[in-house]
Enzyme design. Sequence first.
Site, short mmCIF file in Angstrom:
data_model
loop_
_atom_site.label_atom_id
_atom_site.label_comp_id
_atom_site.label_asym_id
_atom_site.label_seq_id
_atom_site.Cartn_x
_atom_site.Cartn_y
_atom_site.Cartn_z
N LYS A 136 -8.85 35.37 26.33
CA LYS A 136 -8.16 36.31 25.44
C LYS A 136 -8.43 36.03 23.94
CE LYS A 136 -4.33 38.02 28.25
NZ LYS A 136 -2.88 38.24 28.30
N GLY A 138 0.15 32.19 25.03
CA GLY A 138 -0.42 33.50 24.73
C GLY A 138 0.58 34.63 24.87
P1 NAP Z 1 0.26 29.96 28.50
O1 NAP Z 1 -0.56 30.50 27.37
O2 NAP Z 1 -0.29 28.90 29.37
O3 NAP Z 1 1.66 29.49 27.87
C1 NAP Z 1 2.67 28.94 28.66
C2 NAP Z 1 3.76 28.36 27.77
O4 NAP Z 1 4.75 27.78 28.61
C3 NAP Z 1 3.28 27.26 26.84
O5 NAP Z 1 4.02 27.29 25.66
C4 NAP Z 1 3.65 25.99 27.64
O6 NAP Z 1 3.88 24.87 26.83
C5 NAP Z 1 4.95 26.41 28.27
N1 NAP Z 1 5.23 25.64 29.46
C6 NAP Z 1 4.49 25.58 30.60
N2 NAP Z 1 5.09 24.76 31.49
C7 NAP Z 1 6.19 24.28 30.89
C8 NAP Z 1 7.21 23.36 31.29
N3 NAP Z 1 7.21 22.81 32.50
N4 NAP Z 1 8.20 23.08 30.41
C9 NAP Z 1 8.22 23.66 29.19
N5 NAP Z 1 7.27 24.52 28.75
C10 NAP Z 1 6.28 24.84 29.59
O7 NAP Z 1 0.64 31.15 29.50
P2 NAP Z 1 0.94 32.67 29.10
O8 NAP Z 1 -0.28 33.49 29.27
O9 NAP Z 1 1.65 32.67 27.81
O10 NAP Z 1 1.91 33.11 30.31
C11 NAP Z 1 3.25 32.64 30.38
C12 NAP Z 1 3.98 33.33 31.54
O11 NAP Z 1 4.05 34.72 31.31
C13 NAP Z 1 3.28 33.17 32.89
O12 NAP Z 1 4.23 33.02 33.88
C14 NAP Z 1 2.56 34.50 33.06
O13 NAP Z 1 2.39 34.83 34.42
C15 NAP Z 1 3.53 35.44 32.40
N6 NAP Z 1 2.88 36.66 31.89
C16 NAP Z 1 3.30 37.84 32.39
C17 NAP Z 1 2.75 39.00 31.90
C18 NAP Z 1 3.21 40.32 32.44
O14 NAP Z 1 2.54 41.33 32.24
N7 NAP Z 1 4.35 40.37 33.08
C19 NAP Z 1 1.77 38.97 30.90
C20 NAP Z 1 1.36 37.72 30.42
C21 NAP Z 1 1.94 36.57 30.92
P3 NAP Z 1 2.65 23.97 26.27
O15 NAP Z 1 1.92 24.86 25.31
O16 NAP Z 1 3.32 22.82 25.67
O17 NAP Z 1 1.81 23.65 27.48
#
Ligand code: NAP
Length: 292
Positions: A70, A139
């Site tokens: 992305k 993200g």
């Molecule tokens: P990402 O870029 O990997 O970010 C995940 C975030 O969660 C980071 O800030 C990470 O912290 C934090 N995190 C992960 N595990 C954790 C834990 N055990 N304790 C505390 N913080 C934690 O992922 P993303 O793309 O933002 O996606 C996040 C979620 O949104 C996912 O579940 C994804 O499936 C969902 N999502 C849904 C849609 C939709 O259309 N519905 C779209 C996009 C994403 P660190 O940075 O410190 O690792």
Amino acid sequence: MIKGTTKLLGVIGHPIEHSLSPVMHNAALSHLGLDIVYLAFPVKPEDLNVAISGFAAVGLLGFSITIPHKQGILPLLSEVSPVAIAVGAVNTVYRTANGWGGTNTDVRGFLAPLRSLSLKTGTKQDWSQKVAVILGSGGAARAVVAGCAELGCAEIHVVGRSEQKLTEFQQNWVNSPLAVNLLTHTWEELPMLISKADLLVNATPIGMYPRGDESPVALSAIERLPEGAIAYDLIYTPNPTLFLKQAQERGAIAIDGLEMLVQQGAAALEIWLQQPIPVDVMRQSLRHHLGL
Ligand code: NAP
């Protein structure tokens, strides 16, 4: 039927096999009777450049982008929309006269259920006094911050586990064209923040299948959520998540991640096809696929 004339759309990511995008996009394309198919392409980061040159060469109409491309796609595009610049990430790529253009439809996807909530209640929600609390600083959290800024939230709080990442996250918004009143916090501060949250968004993967017995918010903290607040989980499996169940029991309005997924996809399809999109067909195909 795939023929010599069939055109191609797709999604790139690594891994990509889990993507639900082909399900909902092909359902819409088939409903519209178009001679187009949508495929998932596994593309490693080191192959991104050659993949998108190849896509141009074989005449792809456009493609979606997911993790880990992305951000990496940005320097390879000839134009990037203001919303994608603000979010710092592209999830939709389309053809332009000079090469590939990129935008971000996650913000529109995130906002759609919040906007339809206002329509359902028949009241135009005034967000100018509202406090948004966002869990996670990855993200998706960036799209959520942009969405909350577009709504005009009075305060936007982002909760993360790494002070360094939070500082970088905040820095990224300093020159943003969006007016973002952003404060960052570590998880210890969450119980205090929840007490004043009008909108609490889970933008972490905590609680996602197969770990559906987890929630990003302890029960003792969720009990502080004001009644009538909106709890929004970006996760769509399980549906609902433990976080949403517990928030709902506390009197919150719950929104799951399925509608965001559908709406960001529909927005992308609209860009590629330049015609009205059967959003219901996309939603139903996903619900059916997920057994909901
Ligand atoms: P990402 O870029 O990997 O970010 C995940 C975030 O969660 C980071 O800030 C990470 O912290 C934090 N995190 C992960 N595990 C954790 C834990 N055990 N304790 C505390 N913080 C934690 O992922 P993303 O793309 O933002 O996606 C996040 C979620 O949104 C996912 O579940 C994804 O499936 C969902 N999502 C849904 C849609 C939709 O259309 N519905 C779209 C996009 C994403 P660190 O940075 O410190 O690792």
